[in-house]
Design a protein around this motif. Structure first.
Motif, PDB file in Angstrom:
ATOM      1  N   UNK A  38      31.451 101.945  51.950  1.00 44.53           N
ATOM      2  CA  UNK A  38      31.620 101.277  53.233  1.00 44.53           C
ATOM      3  C   UNK A  38      32.807 101.767  54.041  1.00 44.53           C
ATOM      4  N   UNK A  39      33.683 102.571  53.419  1.00 43.85           N
ATOM      5  CA  UNK A  39      34.837 103.100  54.161  1.00 43.85           C
ATOM      6  C   UNK A  39      34.442 104.409  54.846  1.00 43.85           C
ATOM      7  N   UNK A  40      35.330 104.904  55.689  1.00 47.15           N
ATOM      8  CA  UNK A  40      35.045 106.117  56.457  1.00 47.15           C
ATOM      9  C   UNK A  40      35.848 107.292  55.936  1.00 47.15           C
ATOM     10  N   UNK A  89      40.170 107.666  54.978  1.00 52.89           N
ATOM     11  CA  UNK A  89      40.667 108.784  54.178  1.00 52.89           C
ATOM     12  C   UNK A  89      40.306 110.080  54.887  1.00 52.89           C
ATOM     13  N   UNK A  90      41.263 111.004  54.942  1.00 55.84           N
ATOM     14  CA  UNK A  90      41.034 112.315  55.556  1.00 55.84           C
ATOM     15  C   UNK A  90      41.207 113.367  54.467  1.00 55.84           C
ATOM     16  N   UNK A 119      49.465 105.524  54.097  1.00 53.06           N
ATOM     17  CA  UNK A 119      49.476 104.720  52.871  1.00 53.06           C
ATOM     18  C   UNK A 119      49.652 105.545  51.609  1.00 53.06           C
ATOM     19  N   UNK A 120      49.161 106.761  51.604  1.00 54.60           N
ATOM     20  CA  UNK A 120      49.280 107.573  50.400  1.00 54.60           C
ATOM     21  C   UNK A 120      48.645 108.924  50.605  1.00 54.60           C
ATOM     22  N   UNK A 121      48.777 109.777  49.596  1.00 51.44           N
ATOM     23  CA  UNK A 121      48.234 111.127  49.707  1.00 51.44           C
ATOM     24  C   UNK A 121      47.980 111.713  48.326  1.00 51.44           C
ATOM     25  N   UNK A 131      46.662 102.177  56.799  1.00 51.11           N
ATOM     26  CA  UNK A 131      46.141 102.118  55.429  1.00 51.11           C
ATOM     27  C   UNK A 131      45.456 103.416  55.022  1.00 51.11           C
ATOM     28  N   UNK A 132      45.443 104.415  55.911  1.00 54.03           N
ATOM     29  CA  UNK A 132      44.727 105.662  55.638  1.00 54.03           C
ATOM     30  C   UNK A 132      45.471 106.509  54.610  1.00 54.03           C
ATOM     31  N   UNK A 133      44.711 107.368  53.934  1.00 51.56           N
ATOM     32  CA  UNK A 133      45.308 108.313  52.992  1.00 51.56           C
ATOM     33  C   UNK A 133      44.853 109.725  53.349  1.00 51.56           C
TER      34      UNK A 133
END
Length: 326
Positions: A137-139, A198-199, A251-253, A224-226
């Motif tokens: 459900x996330x992008x 997330x990218x 948010x993180x990587x 909130x993206x990583x």
């Protein structure tokens, strides 16, 4: 007989076959005998060796360079071509790199390292403090839709993610078909940065992509993206990246590539709790290394055959010239 320098870790079976057929000098890490390089017809290498003009000056007999991998940013391809040296790659790592990208994505999203450390320290209560995110459900935003990007899109789609794509040549029919198969949508870079949870970066390092994500671009990411990078570190500007990770703007990587490799153990990036790192092992699977070995063998065999044919052609021309000379 062809003289080959293998300056790379190579599948044992492929290396054995090369050694049976040709004159092979193998350096797994650093080159220790430059006299072998000066005689070499073929160079097989990985990413740790930088082949520039000065390096090529020391290899005057070289006719073929094979990268045991996909990227050629460590090879001066223009200079090699000018000298008549053919450069080949072995694009066999798409599945392995995409799977590692998924591993990093999951590890960051579910705070894997922090949880492992907590349970090892006897801190069972960390389970109540650590709340991760699910992928369904996330992008997922994918930057670069070549072989690896396409494999990553298939994985994202299979996991129920909404997939957005940014590519510099989205009009290619094969890419459009691949996108349609996983219901992915091409979008602008700005749209992806503003929309993605997330990218994941899957672009080569070129003059057009280096420093592509700087302070302005990173600021567009959702808090909130990583970010996942298994491509090349220099696509993202280091300073703004560190700032975003330290302040929580990002948010993180997860990283498999670094600005300096091997990465120094005191690199501040390694000390960030919201970062998961691996030592550039995207292609390090048995299956990928076996396929790379097969492609190296095929490339050298083709080069050798063409070399023999050209030599025979020269001899035939010389014979005709002598025979027809008045």
């Amino acid at each position: 007989m062809l003289k080959i320098v293998v300056a790379a870790q190579l599948d044992d079976q492929a290396l054995g076959e090369l050694s049976r057929k040709y004159d092979v000098t193998h350096f797994e890490h650093q080159i220790e005998d430059w006299s072998a390089v000066s005689r070499a017809d073929v160079l097989v290498l990985r990413g740790h060796l930088k082949v520039d003009r000065d390096w090529l000056d020391r290899a005057p007999c070289l006719g073929l360079i094979i990268k045991a991998g996909a990227g050629v940013d460590n090879i001066d391809v223009e200079e090699a071509s000018r000298r008549g040296i053919r450069v080949l790659t072995t694009p066999a790592s798409a599945t392995a790199v995409a799977e590692l990208s998924l591993l990093l994505l999951l590890a960051v999203r579910r705070r894997l390292l922090a949880l492992v450390q907590a349970i090892r320290n006897g801190n069972w209560a960390e389970k109540y403090n650590s709340v991760g995110h699910q992928l369904r459900g996330s992008t997922l935003g994918i930057l670069g839709f070549g072989r690896i990007g396409q494999e990553m899109a298939r994985i994202g789609h299979a996991l129920g993610m909404n997939v957005l794509l940014y590519d510099r040549s989205p009009g290619v029919d094969a890419k459009r078909q691949a996108a349609a198969e996983c219901k992915a949508i091409f979008a602008s870079l700005e749209t992806i940065l503003q929309s993605a949870d997330a990218v994941s970066i899957h672009m080569p390092s070129t003059p057009a992509t280096r420093d592509m994500l700087g302070a302005a671009e990173l600021a567009k990411l959702r808090p909130h993206a990583i970010l996942i990078n298994t491509a090349r570190a220099d696509i993202v500007v280091r300073g703004p990246l560190m700032q975003a990770l330290r302040t929580g703007a990002l948010a993180g990587a997860g990283f498999d590539v670094f600005y300096q490799e091997p990465v120094p153990p005191n690199d501040p990036l390694l000390g960030l709790e919201n970062v998961v790192c691996t030592p550039h092992v995207g292609a390090q699977t048995v299956e990928t290394q076996r396929e790379i070995g097969r492609q190296v063998l095929a490339g050298i065999a083709h080069f050798d055959t063409r070399r023999v044919q050209e030599a025979q052609g020269t001899e035939n021309v010389a014979r005709c010239a002598v025979k027809n000379h008045p």
